[in-house]
Design a protein around this motif. Structure first.
Motif, PDB file in Angstrom:
ATOM      1  N   ARG A  12       0.803  -1.227   0.000  1.00 18.46           N
ATOM      2  CA  ARG A  12       0.000   0.000   0.000  1.00 18.46           C
ATOM      3  C   ARG A  12       0.836   1.277   0.000  1.00 18.46           C
ATOM      4  N   LYS A  13       2.132   1.184   0.090  1.00 18.28           N
ATOM      5  CA  LYS A  13       2.935   2.398   0.215  1.00 18.28           C
ATOM      6  C   LYS A  13       2.843   3.298  -1.024  1.00 18.28           C
ATOM      7  N   LYS A  14       2.994   2.715  -2.193  1.00 15.57           N
ATOM      8  CA  LYS A  14       2.957   3.534  -3.408  1.00 15.57           C
ATOM      9  C   LYS A  14       1.592   4.185  -3.606  1.00 15.57           C
ATOM     10  N   PRO A  15       0.472   3.434  -3.487  1.00 11.18           N
ATOM     11  CA  PRO A  15      -0.846   4.084  -3.596  1.00 11.18           C
ATOM     12  C   PRO A  15      -1.045   5.178  -2.550  1.00 11.18           C
ATOM     13  N   LEU A  16      -0.539   4.945  -1.342  1.00 17.38           N
ATOM     14  CA  LEU A  16      -0.661   5.966  -0.301  1.00 17.38           C
ATOM     15  C   LEU A  16       0.117   7.224  -0.679  1.00 17.38           C
ATOM     16  N   GLU A  17       1.254   7.059  -1.283  1.00 15.32           N
ATOM     17  CA  GLU A  17       2.053   8.217  -1.694  1.00 15.32           C
ATOM     18  C   GLU A  17       1.297   9.056  -2.725  1.00 15.32           C
ATOM     19  N   GLU A  18       0.580   8.390  -3.626  1.00 14.94           N
ATOM     20  CA  GLU A  18      -0.226   9.113  -4.619  1.00 14.94           C
ATOM     21  C   GLU A  18      -1.332   9.912  -3.935  1.00 14.94           C
ATOM     22  N   ASP A  19      -2.011   9.289  -2.982  1.00 14.80           N
ATOM     23  CA  ASP A  19      -3.097   9.977  -2.281  1.00 14.80           C
ATOM     24  C   ASP A  19      -2.562  11.091  -1.386  1.00 14.80           C
ATOM     25  N   LEU A  20      -1.439  10.851  -0.760  1.00 13.84           N
ATOM     26  CA  LEU A  20      -0.843  11.876   0.101  1.00 13.84           C
ATOM     27  C   LEU A  20      -0.499  13.133  -0.694  1.00 13.84           C
ATOM     28  N   GLU A  21       0.010  12.932  -1.888  1.00 15.64           N
ATOM     29  CA  GLU A  21       0.331  14.096  -2.723  1.00 15.64           C
ATOM     30  C   GLU A  21      -0.939  14.801  -3.181  1.00 15.64           C
ATOM     31  N   PHE A  22      -1.982  14.025  -3.484  1.00 18.20           N
ATOM     32  CA  PHE A  22      -3.241  14.624  -3.929  1.00 18.20           C
ATOM     33  C   PHE A  22      -3.846  15.511  -2.840  1.00 18.20           C
ATOM     34  N   PHE A  23      -3.884  15.012  -1.599  1.00 22.56           N
ATOM     35  CA  PHE A  23      -4.528  15.756  -0.514  1.00 22.56           C
ATOM     36  C   PHE A  23      -3.609  16.778   0.160  1.00 22.56           C
ATOM     37  N   ASN A  24      -2.312  16.527   0.164  1.00 24.79           N
ATOM     38  CA  ASN A  24      -1.399  17.393   0.925  1.00 24.79           C
ATOM     39  C   ASN A  24      -0.376  18.145   0.085  1.00 24.79           C
ATOM     40  N   GLY A  25      -0.339  17.863  -1.225  1.00 22.08           N
ATOM     41  CA  GLY A  25       0.601  18.561  -2.091  1.00 22.08           C
ATOM     42  C   GLY A  25       1.946  17.850  -2.180  1.00 22.08           C
ATOM     43  N   PRO A  26       2.826  18.339  -3.051  1.00 24.76           N
ATOM     44  CA  PRO A  26       4.110  17.677  -3.304  1.00 24.76           C
ATOM     45  C   PRO A  26       5.057  17.646  -2.102  1.00 24.76           C
ATOM     46  N   GLU A  27       4.799  18.475  -1.108  1.00 26.35           N
ATOM     47  CA  GLU A  27       5.681  18.514   0.068  1.00 26.35           C
ATOM     48  C   GLU A  27       5.133  17.656   1.210  1.00 26.35           C
ATOM     49  N   TRP A  28       4.334  16.647   0.876  1.00 29.14           N
ATOM     50  CA  TRP A  28       3.662  15.857   1.906  1.00 29.14           C
ATOM     51  C   TRP A  28       4.614  15.161   2.858  1.00 29.14           C
ATOM     52  N   ARG A  29       5.839  14.838   2.411  1.00 30.49           N
ATOM     53  CA  ARG A  29       6.778  14.128   3.285  1.00 30.49           C
ATOM     54  C   ARG A  29       7.157  14.954   4.525  1.00 30.49           C
ATOM     55  N   GLN A  30       6.986  16.240   4.440  1.00 35.47           N
ATOM     56  CA  GLN A  30       7.264  17.076   5.607  1.00 35.47           C
ATOM     57  C   GLN A  30       6.291  16.788   6.753  1.00 35.47           C
ATOM     58  N   LEU A  31       5.154  16.199   6.430  1.00 34.70           N
ATOM     59  CA  LEU A  31       4.150  15.887   7.447  1.00 34.70           C
ATOM     60  C   LEU A  31       4.462  14.602   8.209  1.00 34.70           C
ATOM     61  N   LEU A  32       5.469  13.867   7.784  1.00 34.11           N
ATOM     62  CA  LEU A  32       5.795  12.594   8.434  1.00 34.11           C
ATOM     63  C   LEU A  32       6.447  12.787   9.799  1.00 34.11           C
ATOM     64  N   THR A  33       6.898  13.995  10.061  1.00 31.29           N
ATOM     65  CA  THR A  33       7.472  14.310  11.374  1.00 31.29           C
ATOM     66  C   THR A  33       6.811  15.580  11.900  1.00 31.29           C
ATOM     67  N   PRO A  34       6.596  15.674  13.189  1.00 34.43           N
ATOM     68  CA  PRO A  34       6.908  14.649  14.198  1.00 34.43           C
ATOM     69  C   PRO A  34       5.904  13.495  14.151  1.00 34.43           C
ATOM     70  N   ILE A  35       6.333  12.334  14.573  1.00 33.56           N
ATOM     71  CA  ILE A  35       5.463  11.168  14.626  1.00 33.56           C
ATOM     72  C   ILE A  35       4.535  11.295  15.832  1.00 33.56           C
TER      73      ILE A  35
END
Length: 292
Positions: free
Chosen positions: A76-99
């Motif tokens: 599910r990681k790749k599909p989640l990455e697509e959805d994360l970008e759709f809802f949060n934009g291209p900088e979505w990885r910044q939301l991974l921290t803090p956990i």
């Protein structure tokens, strides 16, 4: 001996139902989880699947785990990455921290299984997550699209398993594989207990969003219920007003001198105004925000 797939289902029935009754899931099905909140929820899912799929890959040579390990079909990681970008934009990885605390607890639970003497416990996490996604995924995807007017096939990649043509057949095969797992009774018990633990971790993820669900607009049904209560209270106040007027007509003026001030305070008009303000304002204020 009871088949493992049956034992897992029966043993988790109650806590599974509890997860379904969570506030987050109730609002999700009513279409009242905002795109912003859902985008944050996807971050939590990504943290979970990142940990789970790494752990399963680390133990891909474990004969028991290999029975239910389908990285191409289920990952599910790749599909989640697509959805994360759709809802949060291209900088979505910044939301991974803090956990978040619930995310960390889930990650730690998976890690504890992976590093234990019995990594077969990961079977439980695979069962809870993947079979759950396959079972309810299509319904959730439709809800998400319906209430957020999403473009076709956008924002719902997580719920689509492109390499699985028939989800029912795949689930049946997965359950048969579960029943082929051969472990000692003690480890089997661990797997069942771990499945209940996995549901608990999911409930804790849901609960982290409870505060964001407070004060959401009333549904039409809730609005009607509140307006019905208001109408009943208005009718009761109107009846009290008429009764008070009739009572006042019968009063003798000479006996009312000492109680004039008190009766003025309790006059129908004052009572009506004060009670009407107390009862009507909060309801009508909330009703203004009801979706049409």
């Amino acid at each position: 001996m009871t088949l493992l797939a049956v034992e897992l289902k029966e043993s988790t029935k109650l806590i599974h139902a509890e997860a379904g009754r969570s506030k987050f899931m109730k609002y999700f099905f009513k279409g009242e989880v905002t795109p912003q909140t859902y985008g944050q929820f996807l971050v939590s899912l990504y943290q979970v699947y990142d940990a789970l799929e790494k752990a399963l890959e680390d133990h891909r040579d474990n004969a028991q785990l290999a029975l239910i390990y389908f990285p191409e079909e289920l990952s599910r990681k790749k599909p989640l990455e697509e959805d994360l970008e759709f809802f949060n934009g291209p900088e979505w990885r910044q939301l991974l921290t803090p956990i978040s605390p619930a995310q960390q607890k889930y990650i730690d639970t998976i890690h504890a299984c992976s590093t234990s003497l019995h990594p077969e416990r990961l079977i439980a996490h695979s069962y809870v997550r993947y079979l759950g996604d396959l079972s309810g995924g299509q319904v959730l995807a439709k809800r998400l699209q319906k209430y957020n007017n999403l473009p076709e096939d956008k924002g719902v990649s997580f719920y689509h398993f492109a390499l699985i043509e028939d989800t029912d057949q795949f689930k049946e095969m997965f359950r048969k594989r579960l029943n082929q797992v051969e472990v000692e009774d003690e480890v089997r018990k661990m797997i069942v207990e771990e499945a209940m633990e996995a549901f608990l971790r999911n409930i804790e993820i849901f609960e982290e969003f409870d505060s964001q669900l407070e004060g959401l607009p009333l549904t039409k049904r809730e609005q009607q219920q509140h307006l019905a209560i208001l109408a009943k209270e208005k009718a009761e106040l109107a009846a009290a007003k008429i009764q008070e007027k009739e009572s006042q007509k019968q009063d003798v003026a000479s006996n009312n001198n000492t109680s004039a001030g008190f009766l003025a305070f309790l006059s129908p008009s004052n009572l009506w105004n004060s009670l009407q303000g107390a009862v009507r304002y909060p309801v009508e204020q909330r009703a203004e925000h009801v979706d049409a």
